[in-house]
Write an enzyme that holds these catalytic residues in place. Structure first.
Site, short mmCIF file in Angstrom:
data_model
loop_
_atom_site.label_atom_id
_atom_site.label_comp_id
_atom_site.label_asym_id
_atom_site.label_seq_id
_atom_site.Cartn_x
_atom_site.Cartn_y
_atom_site.Cartn_z
N HIS A 123 28.16 36.15 44.19
CA HIS A 123 29.40 36.87 44.44
C HIS A 123 29.25 37.81 45.64
CE1 HIS A 123 33.14 39.04 43.30
NE2 HIS A 123 32.46 40.12 43.69
N GLU A 124 28.15 38.56 45.67
CA GLU A 124 27.94 39.52 46.77
C GLU A 124 27.70 38.80 48.10
OE1 GLU A 124 28.72 42.47 46.34
OE2 GLU A 124 28.80 42.43 44.16
N GLU A 162 38.07 39.45 45.50
CA GLU A 162 37.14 39.33 44.37
C GLU A 162 37.19 37.93 43.76
OE1 GLU A 162 34.90 41.58 43.61
OE2 GLU A 162 35.68 42.87 45.20
N HIS A 201 30.99 37.69 49.52
CA HIS A 201 31.72 38.74 50.23
C HIS A 201 31.29 38.80 51.70
CE1 HIS A 201 34.20 40.61 47.24
NE2 HIS A 201 33.19 40.99 46.45
#
Length: 269
Positions: free
Chosen positions: A134-135, A195, A138
């Site tokens: 997820h990070e 997100e 981003h």
């Protein structure tokens, strides 16, 4: 009011010029890497200098190992899909910081921090991979630069409204309505969209790296349990609700596994 709409539309038309390789869509981004990355790197170094960074421990090595595997998988995907060199300006770094907060975050250019407080919830390296994917996502999707771009447009709209509206009472009413409306109607949905996008991209990247995408929804069940059910309504939050994320990740897991299979990955950790 027409002037406000025209100015905002002009900025969006000019700025929506960089394509997200994972979605094929143009993004709201008028900050080049050469402008935003050096600042992000400097801020990251300052943060590390003021906090206790753990090195040499099994957990710290796991954070680094997982990050390296996932960023390498991202590069494989980008190269295979016609984006060689996309990550040439990125300087990946993964650090574990001694902090009880249940959190992890990423700065533009690939600078990632995990707090020790999230590790009891991730539990395993696969759990770490869910958060890491997820990070990393981003960073891959330039979400930091997009948030800055959206914030700049929000300010432009406010300034344009104050210039266009001459009556002080009407200007005060506009500022109140614009502040709430732009936040709830634009900025918060924009953030939630990032997100959700990072969840989906991250799921695919972690699968290509060899981590089980079907475990992602299980991690978020643990995150929900840890929160005790305390969360603002989704429309008032920067993030989707835990239930939304759990459901999305469960639906997307087969898609991520199929994407990993294209790279010869058919068994997961």
């Amino acid at each position: 009011m027409k002037k406000i709409v025209l100015i905002t539309a002009l900025f969006i038309g000019v700025s929506a010029c960089k394509v997200n390789p994972f979605t094929g869509q143009k993004t709201l981004n008028f900050y080049p890497n050469s402008q935003i990355f050096p600042t992000a790197f400097a801020q990251y170094d300052q943060f590390l200098g003021k906090n206790k960074v753990l090195t040499g421990t099994a957990e710290a090595r796991m954070i680094t190992r997982t990050g390296q595997r996932i960023s390498a998988a991202a590069e494989r995907w980008l190269t295979a899909n016609g984006y060689p060199g996309y990550l040439s300006d990125y300087k990946w770094e993964y650090n574990l910081v001694d902090n009880e907060a249940v959190n992890a975050w990423c700065m533009p250019g690939g600078k990632i921090v995990f707090y020790t407080g999230i590790l009891p919830i991730t539990q395993t390296e696969t759990g770490v991979a869910v958060v890491m994917g997820h990070e990393v996502a981003h960073a891959l999707a330039d979400h930091g630069a997009q948030r800055m771009s959206a914030g700049a447009l929000q300010q432009v709209g406010a300034v344009a409204g104050n210039v266009a509206i001459k009556n002080s009472q009407k200007r005060e009413m506009f500022n109140q309505a614009y502040g709430i409306g732009s936040q709830v109607g634009l900025m918060l949905p924009f953030s939630r969209g990032h997100e959700t996008e990072a969840d989906r991209i991250g799921l695919q990247i972690m699968a290509i790296a060899g981590y089980d995408p079907y475990q992602a929804s299980e991690l978020w069940k643990r995150m929900k349990a840890n929160s005790g059910g305390e969360a603002p309504p989704e429309f008032m939050s920067t993030h989707p609700s835990n239930d939304t994320r759990i459901n999305n990740l469960a639906v997307w897991a087969p898609e991520a596994a199929a994407e990993a299979a294209k790279f010869g990955v058919t068994a997961f950790k």
